[in-house]
Design an enzyme around this catalytic site. Structure first.
Site, short mmCIF file in Angstrom:
data_model
loop_
_atom_site.label_atom_id
_atom_site.label_comp_id
_atom_site.label_asym_id
_atom_site.label_seq_id
_atom_site.Cartn_x
_atom_site.Cartn_y
_atom_site.Cartn_z
N PRO A 148 -41.68 -25.32 -5.65
CA PRO A 148 -40.42 -24.59 -5.58
C PRO A 148 -39.40 -25.06 -6.60
CG PRO A 148 -41.06 -25.48 -3.44
CD PRO A 148 -41.90 -26.13 -4.47
N GLU A 149 -39.17 -24.23 -7.58
CA GLU A 149 -38.02 -24.41 -8.45
C GLU A 149 -36.98 -23.40 -7.97
OE1 GLU A 149 -39.04 -24.67 -12.63
OE2 GLU A 149 -41.06 -25.39 -12.16
#
Length: 297
Positions: free
Chosen positions: A2-3
């Site tokens: 997750p960015e």
DNA sequence: ATCATGACCTGTTAGC
DNA sequence: TGCTAACAGGTCATGA
């Protein structure tokens, strides 16, 4: 994974199932993730209605009624999934598959009386680098992890001039500078690689070489700024368009696929028009960097 | 201060 | 097939 775009996609995916509903029950399957879960977590959130979901950088913020907010970070492997039970919460059962061994936190949301059934929001995180914290809503501005964060790459605060100021005295590789959350908040390994490729900048180039003698942004830094904006906006869009499909299939959020130009494409031909290069993988600060040695200088 | 490195933890994949 | 090693999208503490 997750960015920022993935966390934003999670936020948008969860919002319709959490906002306006109450946390009927909170189940904690262990006492800690990366850090201990908040003291009396269950007692403090059960029965509260969710007012709003927001996001800061890679942090998800669940704002509850009663001036309390949950701050969540997905770490490397965190994801949420949504399970709906047409017959209400009592209809759920617990087939324990291998993957479900990492279901650490479960929010049982009560229906909103608007014809939508009860829903469970399940946080799964095999590596447990994620965490959840509980904060007074009016203290969010002072939340320690938020204090040093740089501007969001989606807003007006990110400009070539701003980056010039931050890069001026930085001798570290531009790859490392962009991963620094104090410079820009929300970029991670994938989108840094992608933005550098799009703007034709070598990840090994020293950050201060993108700034002119006068301290202004070199033209290539303008390109980089635009590439960052574009790549993030496109990824959020891709996440949004994948949302419906994802929820329909298995309810999982946080791992949508996106087409990358260099990331994880070692050995593949560079896609830059007219470029004859081959994507290479190098290691910087102990992490993989993918780039084209021909068109990124 | 700034920068690079190792640690945190488990799952997946490549290679023998 | 089984085993081992390398690797994974993020931070944080440490030491140079």
């Amino acid at each position: 994974m997750p960015e920022l775009p993935e966390v934003e996609t999670v936020r948008r995916g969860l919002a319709p199932f959490m906002e306006g509903r109450s946390i009927g029950a909170l189940t904690l399957n262990r006492a800690d993730l990366r850090f201990p879960l908040p003291r009396d977590f269950r007692g403090r959130v059960e029965g509260r209605r969710v007012r709003h979901l927001s996001r800061r950088a890679k942090y998800l913020v669940i704002v509850l009624e009663g001036e309390l907010s949950i701050v969540a970070h997905l770490g490397m492997s965190g994801s949420f999934r949504i399970e709906e039970a047409p017959g209400g919460l009592a209809a759920f059962h617990h087939p324990r598959s291998k993957d479900e061994a990492h279901d650490h936190v479960v929010f049982a949301m009560t229906g909103d009386g608007d014809g939508r059934g009860d829903v469970r929001i399940i946080y799964n995180d095999p590596r447990r680098f994620g965490f959840m914290d509980l904060v007074e809503t009016d203290a969010l501005d002072r939340y320690p992890a938020f204090g040093a964060l740089g501007p969001e790459p989606t807003g007006n605060a990110l400009s070539a001039g701003y980056l010039a100021g931050r890069f001026r005295a930085k001798k570290s590789p531009v790859k490392a500078a962009l991963l620094d959350q104090r410079v820009i908040a929300g970029l991670g390994n994938i989108y840094v690689c992608e933005a550098l490729h799009r703007s034709g900048i070598s990840p090994e180039r020293r950050a201060n070489t993108l700034v002119t003698e006068e301290g202004d942004a070199a033209p290539v830094l303008e390109d980089l700024t635009r590439a960052i904006r574009d790549v993030i906006a496109e990824a959020i869009e891709a996440g949004g368009s994948s949302l419906r499909d994802h929820i329909r299939t298995d309810g999982s959020l946080g791992y949508f696929q996106h087409r990358f130009r260099v990331y994880d494409r070692e050995g593949a031909p560079c896609v830059t028009p007219g470029c004859t290069g081959t994507v290479a993988r190098i290691v910087q600060s102990g992490r993989s960097t993918f780039h084209c040695p021909v068109c990124q200088t």
